[in-house]
Write a protein that holds these residues in place. Structure first.
Motif, PDB file in Angstrom:
ATOM      1  N   ASN A  41       0.834  -1.206   0.000  1.00 60.60           N
ATOM      2  CA  ASN A  41       0.000   0.000   0.000  1.00 60.60           C
ATOM      3  C   ASN A  41       0.865   1.251   0.000  1.00 60.60           C
ATOM      4  N   TRP A  42       1.891   1.271   0.839  1.00 58.08           N
ATOM      5  CA  TRP A  42       2.781   2.449   0.933  1.00 58.08           C
ATOM      6  C   TRP A  42       3.415   2.739  -0.422  1.00 58.08           C
ATOM      7  N   MET A  43       3.894   1.690  -1.077  1.00 57.60           N
ATOM      8  CA  MET A  43       4.551   1.862  -2.381  1.00 57.60           C
ATOM      9  C   MET A  43       3.548   2.282  -3.462  1.00 57.60           C
ATOM     10  N   ARG A  44       2.346   1.798  -3.340  1.00 53.17           N
ATOM     11  CA  ARG A  44       1.332   2.164  -4.337  1.00 53.17           C
ATOM     12  C   ARG A  44       0.967   3.644  -4.208  1.00 53.17           C
ATOM     13  N   VAL A  45       0.848   4.108  -2.973  1.00 56.65           N
ATOM     14  CA  VAL A  45       0.593   5.537  -2.745  1.00 56.65           C
ATOM     15  C   VAL A  45       1.772   6.356  -3.283  1.00 56.65           C
ATOM     16  N   ALA A 150       8.290  -7.456  14.403  1.00 52.45           N
ATOM     17  CA  ALA A 150       8.468  -6.025  14.127  1.00 52.45           C
ATOM     18  C   ALA A 150       8.097  -5.709  12.680  1.00 52.45           C
ATOM     19  N   LEU A 151       8.449  -6.616  11.783  1.00 55.22           N
ATOM     20  CA  LEU A 151       8.137  -6.410  10.363  1.00 55.22           C
ATOM     21  C   LEU A 151       6.622  -6.338  10.155  1.00 55.22           C
ATOM     22  N   PHE A 152       5.890  -7.218  10.810  1.00 56.04           N
ATOM     23  CA  PHE A 152       4.430  -7.200  10.641  1.00 56.04           C
ATOM     24  C   PHE A 152       3.797  -5.979  11.291  1.00 56.04           C
ATOM     25  N   MET A 153       4.419  -5.496  12.379  1.00 58.30           N
ATOM     26  CA  MET A 153       3.898  -4.258  12.976  1.00 58.30           C
ATOM     27  C   MET A 153       4.112  -3.068  12.038  1.00 58.30           C
ATOM     28  N   LEU A 154       5.288  -3.021  11.429  1.00 55.25           N
ATOM     29  CA  LEU A 154       5.562  -1.934  10.479  1.00 55.25           C
ATOM     30  C   LEU A 154       4.642  -2.064   9.261  1.00 55.25           C
ATOM     31  N   ASP A 155       4.403  -3.296   8.846  1.00 56.25           N
ATOM     32  CA  ASP A 155       3.503  -3.531   7.714  1.00 56.25           C
ATOM     33  C   ASP A 155       2.115  -2.961   8.014  1.00 56.25           C
ATOM     34  N   ARG A 156       1.665  -3.183   9.236  1.00 58.40           N
ATOM     35  CA  ARG A 156       0.354  -2.671   9.618  1.00 58.40           C
ATOM     36  C   ARG A 156       0.341  -1.140   9.588  1.00 58.40           C
ATOM     37  N   GLU A 157       1.422  -0.550  10.086  1.00 58.92           N
ATOM     38  CA  GLU A 157       1.529   0.920  10.108  1.00 58.92           C
ATOM     39  C   GLU A 157       1.532   1.500   8.683  1.00 58.92           C
ATOM     40  N   LEU A 158       2.279   0.870   7.786  1.00 58.01           N
ATOM     41  CA  LEU A 158       2.379   1.399   6.420  1.00 58.01           C
ATOM     42  C   LEU A 158       1.081   1.206   5.637  1.00 58.01           C
ATOM     43  N   GLN A 160      -1.628   2.145   6.654  1.00 59.34           N
ATOM     44  CA  GLN A 160      -2.493   3.302   6.948  1.00 59.34           C
ATOM     45  C   GLN A 160      -2.285   4.453   5.963  1.00 59.34           C
ATOM     46  N   ARG A 161      -1.205   4.400   5.190  1.00 66.57           N
ATOM     47  CA  ARG A 161      -0.917   5.551   4.318  1.00 66.57           C
ATOM     48  C   ARG A 161      -2.015   5.719   3.268  1.00 66.57           C
ATOM     49  N   VAL A 162      -2.465   6.958   3.112  1.00 70.70           N
ATOM     50  CA  VAL A 162      -3.547   7.246   2.166  1.00 70.70           C
ATOM     51  C   VAL A 162      -3.050   8.276   1.148  1.00 70.70           C
TER      52      VAL A 162
END
Ligand code: FEO
Length: 173
Positions: A41-45, A150-158, A160-162
């Motif tokens: 999602n982060w990369m797509r944004v 930690a990777l999955f937590m960061l994945d969850r955070e990223l 959220q990017r809109v």
């Protein structure tokens, strides 16, 4: 009215921004294939933001009575060894883009093209953010190492990017 050299260089930057979009979309596809949907999602944004950058150059050329000519866009890489490798590539790419923007500013100064120089200020500032975002995420991934929690937590955070489309008045800012 744009000078010939400046027009050609700005058209070249449209291609560079479209390539950036293509690169990040390719990274997004790779992250999806790894089931890291937040990173995807982060990369797509990011890919969408790069299209906005390309169109800012496009609209600026048109508004200066220039002629937009589009070049071929190179194919991006499609595979990365790890999320860290992808973000290290993203950071290296942004450093390269900063160099391109600086080159355009140098040319605008050389040509005494004040309007283009002012237009490019937005990109000079944007590149500070672009480098910082990718470098921070690469740094975090490096610290995490093989810690999958930690990777999955960061994945969850990223995740959220809109993407926020720019206001119409910003299109040629
Ligand atoms: Fe268009 Fe990522 O700079």
């Amino acid at each position: 009215m744009l000078g010939e050299r400046m027009e050609k260089a700005l058209c070249g930057q449209i291609t560079a921004e479209l390539y950036s979009s293509y690169l990040y979309l390719s990274m997004s596809a790779w992250f999806s294939s790894q089931d890291l949907n937040g990173f995807a999602n982060w990369m797509r944004v990011q890919a969408q933001e790069e299209l906005v950058h390309a169109m800012k150059f496009y609209d600026f050329i048109v508004s200066r009575n220039g002629r937009v000519t589009l070049n071929a866009v190179e194919g991006p890489p499609t595979d990365w060894a790890s999320p860290l490798a992808a973000f290290q590539d993203a950071y290296a790419h942004e450093v390269k883009v900063t160099g391109l923007i600086n080159g355009l500013v140098d040319l605008a100064i050389d040509e005494r093209d004040h309007a283009t120089k002012v237009f490019l200020n937005w990109f000079v500032n944007e590149q500070v953010e672009e480098e910082s975002n990718t470098s921070t995420l690469a740094g975090q991934l490096k610290v995490m190492g093989d810690a999958s929690g930690a990777l999955f937590m960061l994945d969850r955070e990223l995740g959220q990017r809109v993407f926020t489309p720019p206001a119409p008045t910003e299109q040629t800012a």
